[in-house]
Scaffold this motif. Structure first.
Motif, PDB file in Angstrom:
ATOM      1  N   GLU A   1       0.826  -1.206   0.000  1.00 40.57           N
ATOM      2  CA  GLU A   1       0.000   0.000   0.000  1.00 40.57           C
ATOM      3  C   GLU A   1       0.862   1.259   0.000  1.00 40.57           C
ATOM      4  OE1 GLU A   1      -2.396  -0.656   3.430  1.00 40.57           O
ATOM      5  OE2 GLU A   1      -3.939  -1.784   2.332  1.00 40.57           O
ATOM      6  N   PHE A   2       1.952   1.227   0.768  1.00 39.12           N
ATOM      7  CA  PHE A   2       2.836   2.390   0.833  1.00 39.12           C
ATOM      8  C   PHE A   2       3.461   2.680  -0.536  1.00 39.12           C
ATOM      9  CE2 PHE A   2       7.151   4.070   1.126  1.00 39.12           C
ATOM     10  CZ  PHE A   2       6.930   5.253   1.813  1.00 39.12           C
TER      11      PHE A   2
ATOM     12  N   GLY B   1       1.046   4.046  -3.069  1.00 38.37           N
ATOM     13  CA  GLY B   1       0.844   5.470  -2.838  1.00 38.37           C
ATOM     14  C   GLY B   1       2.006   6.298  -3.347  1.00 38.37           C
TER      15      GLY B   1
ATOM     16  N   GLY C   1       1.784   7.133  -6.822  1.00 40.62           N
ATOM     17  CA  GLY C   1       0.636   7.958  -7.184  1.00 40.62           C
ATOM     18  C   GLY C   1      -0.600   7.159  -7.522  1.00 40.62           C
TER      19      GLY C   1
ATOM     20  N   ALA D   1      -4.144   5.224  -6.651  1.00 41.39           N
ATOM     21  CA  ALA D   1      -5.212   5.399  -5.661  1.00 41.39           C
ATOM     22  C   ALA D   1      -6.461   4.663  -6.127  1.00 41.39           C
ATOM     23  CB  ALA D   1      -5.525   6.879  -5.460  1.00 41.39           C
TER      24      ALA D   1
ATOM     25  N   ARG E   1      -5.180   1.215  -7.413  1.00 43.15           N
ATOM     26  CA  ARG E   1      -4.283   0.776  -6.338  1.00 43.15           C
ATOM     27  C   ARG E   1      -4.706  -0.597  -5.808  1.00 43.15           C
ATOM     28  NH1 ARG E   1      -3.039   4.666  -1.180  1.00 43.15           N
ATOM     29  NH2 ARG E   1      -2.550   3.088   0.382  1.00 43.15           N
TER      30      ARG E   1
END
Length: 587
Positions: A431-432, A435, A438, A440, A444
């Motif tokens: 998840e990091f 992010g 970029g 989302a 993501r």
């Protein structure tokens, strides 16, 4: 074994338990028994998680077994652990050099710790420095040494007290072939001249040739305790070589063969693929169209055959390229990386000296060279992590001197050392990084799910990254580097310390990515892996020594005495040794 040899290690039915990620106990070392005597060099081999490091730590007395007994120098490893530790030489994977101290100061510190002083100390220093060729570097800070030189200094510090026994845990991981050979020659001298017993774990199968015996572990159990020749004999009659069909990339052909039933291993060698397959297996019939020729097995073949007897040797859920025909030369417009007259200086020191090369879309390009050659510096400049002093780097259509951010969005990067956040779970790391790229929302979520499935991370999604087995750490690093579907993937020593099974599965993934058009730039010290590269650059002292395909590089090797085809390692050693004879200095 000589009649006057002394028993140094006596392990009897040793078991050590640990909890798995779910808290269920498992045997990391399971009923292991073996002996080691003075003057012997014994190699300890096995896949990631086999129990090699745990066994070495048990022998040093740093851990206590749950069952069984260990006697070292006739001392009980539980009751006399401190006496054992002060009497032996031990070099763990991350040896404790003091990087702010010089070579000499590190040796003096370890001499004081072991009570070595006066004339004995100076005599020992002279002997060790001469044997390791470190005499000229006694005033250099340990932190400024190359990887190979650090390993030599670590070996010196381990041997200062003239121990009768030395234990080394993966001492040659991340060390180039030239330095690896030097390290083994040093160990051979100590074993032969001083009768030192040596137990060394290694992931390099070719290093078995330096050992009197090999111990092969798997899932905590000791499968084999035998001379290397006995392991090689397990693959007798199983090795065949087939010619790559015209207009097919050898790397892709190797991937397709790897997926065929019964094939234990397949490795590219020039325009051929070398296969390990039982002689009576039905797949032999399917290989007839490629005109198979018998070959001689090596230790890696015997090792893989042994593991195949324990488990299904087929790659686990690894995508296999379809093997689409590739043109011999791509158009000039397909060049995605162009490096011209690249220079990088650190003060008065030139780390990269006017290097030029180009890489086409979908190629696998290797950067090779001894430790300290300048390839990591070149690699970091290509990734946009380090600015060039002069020259140009065009990556993914962007000049890194003027548009580094735009280029970085098109690249993925997997560091040499595990660089995920250890206290975060696998899921949180994914998840990091999503992010950071970029990503989302649905994009993501879908990307994370795709990486979880692709790399089979589901059992460890909620486990801290620091607690993952080594093989899964590598999978997580790859998953994070591929989350944003990059056009170019940079891999810095990605299989350092990995066993042949893990390397095989890794390269199947890389071949699949390359066929999809992803360009791969890889640094490696494992010359067998360089066979998977379409082109490579060999560096030393920051300069280019050779560039070309594996076949072109192999032409630099002298003819072998046994008449066998030259290997890339033969060529690498010939190229670097010729450079040094001409006045080059490996500093």
């Amino acid at each position: 074994m000589n009649a006057d040899s002394r028993l140094l290690i006596d392990c009897r039915n040793v078991r050590k338990m640990f909890p798995d990620p779910a808290g269920v106990p498992f045997a990391a070392v399971d009923a292991v028994s073996f002996r080691l005597s003075s003057g012997e060099i014994v190699g300890l081999l096995g896949p990631d998680g086999a129990g090699k490091t745990t066994l070495i730590r048990l022998i040093t007395g740093l851990m206590k077994p749950h069952e069984g007994s260990i006697f070292v120098l006739n001392l009980d490893s539980v009751k006399k652990s401190r006496a054992i530790q002060s009497s032996i030489g031990y070099m763990p994977q991350k040896f404790g050099l003091y990087e702010d101290l010089t070579v000499r100061e590190n040796m003096e510190l370890y001499a004081r710790m072991h009570g070595v002083s006066g004339q004995d100390r100076e005599k020992r220093f002279r002997s060790l420095l001469s044997m390791t060729s470190l005499e000229r570097f006694t005033g250099r800070l340990a932190g400024k040494l190359s990887g190979g030189m650090k390993q030599k200094l670590g070996l010196c510090c381990s041997l200062i007290s003239s121990p009768p026994l030395i234990l080394l845990d993966e001492p040659t991981v991340g060390v180039d072939p030239l330095s690896r050979r030097e390290l083994w020659n040093i160990l051979g001298q100590f074993s032969h001249e001083e009768g030192v017993g040596v137990l060394v774990s290694t992931s390099y199968m070719d290093e078995s040739a330096y050992c009197n015996r090999t111990l092969i572990m798997y899932q905590g159990r000791l499968l084999v305790d035998a001379p290397p020749a006995d392991v090689i004999a397990r693959a007798e009659g199983m090795c065949v070589t087939v010619q790559t069909p015209e207009k097919i990339n050898t790397r892709q052909f190797q991937s397709r063969l790897s997926a065929m039933p019964g094939i234990i291993n397949a490795t590219p060698q020039g325009g051929t693929v070398r296969i390990i397959l039982p002689p009576d297996h039905p797949t032999r019939q399917k290989l007839e169209e490629y005109h198979p020729q018998p070959g001689s097995p090596d230790f890696s073949d015997g090792f893989m055959t042994l593991l195949a007897e324990q488990t299904d040797p087929a790659p686990e859920d690894v995508p296999v390229p379809e093997g689409k025909p590739l043109p011999e030369q791509a158009a000039e417009g397909d060049v995605v990386i162009r490096v011209t007259d690249l220079v990088r200086r650190f003060g008065n020191f030139t780390a990269v000296n006017h290097v030029s090369f180009s890489v086409r879309k979908g190629q696998v390009f290797g950067l090779l060279g001894p430790n300290g050659a300048g390839k990591s510096t070149t690699f970091r400049m290509l990734c946009g992590l380090l600015p060039a002093t002069s020259g140009t780097l065009n990556v993914a259509g962007a000049d890194l001197r003027t548009a580094a951010a735009r280029a970085r969005r098109k690249v993925g990067y997997v560091a040499q050392k595990f660089s995920m956040y250890g206290m975060l779970t696998t899921r949180q790391n994914l998840e990091f990084f999503a992010g950071a790229y970029g990503m989302a929302g649905k994009e993501r979520k879908d990307a994370i799910q795709a990486m979880e499935e692709e790399f089979r991370l589901t059992p460890y999604m909620d486990s801290p990254a620091a607690h993952l087995p080594g093989g899964y750490k590598q999978r997580l690093s790859m998953a994070c580097g591929l989350l944003h579907s990059p056009d170019i993937l940079f891999l810095d020593e990605p299989t350092s310390g990995a066993d042949p099974l893990a390397r095989r599965d890794f390269w199947l993934r890389i071949n699949s990515l390359a066929e999809k058009g992803v360009t791969i730039i890889i640094t490696t010290h494992f010359l067998g892996e360089a066979e998977f590269c379409d082109n490579m650059l060999i560096m030393m002292d920051g300069t280019t020594l050779a560039e070309g395909s594996p076949d072109e590089i192999r032409k630099h090797a002298p003819p072998r005495e046994d008449g066998a085809p030259a290997s890339l390692e033969d060529a690498f050693l010939a190229i670097t040794e010729q450079y040094m004879k001409k006045g080059g200095e490996n500093s």
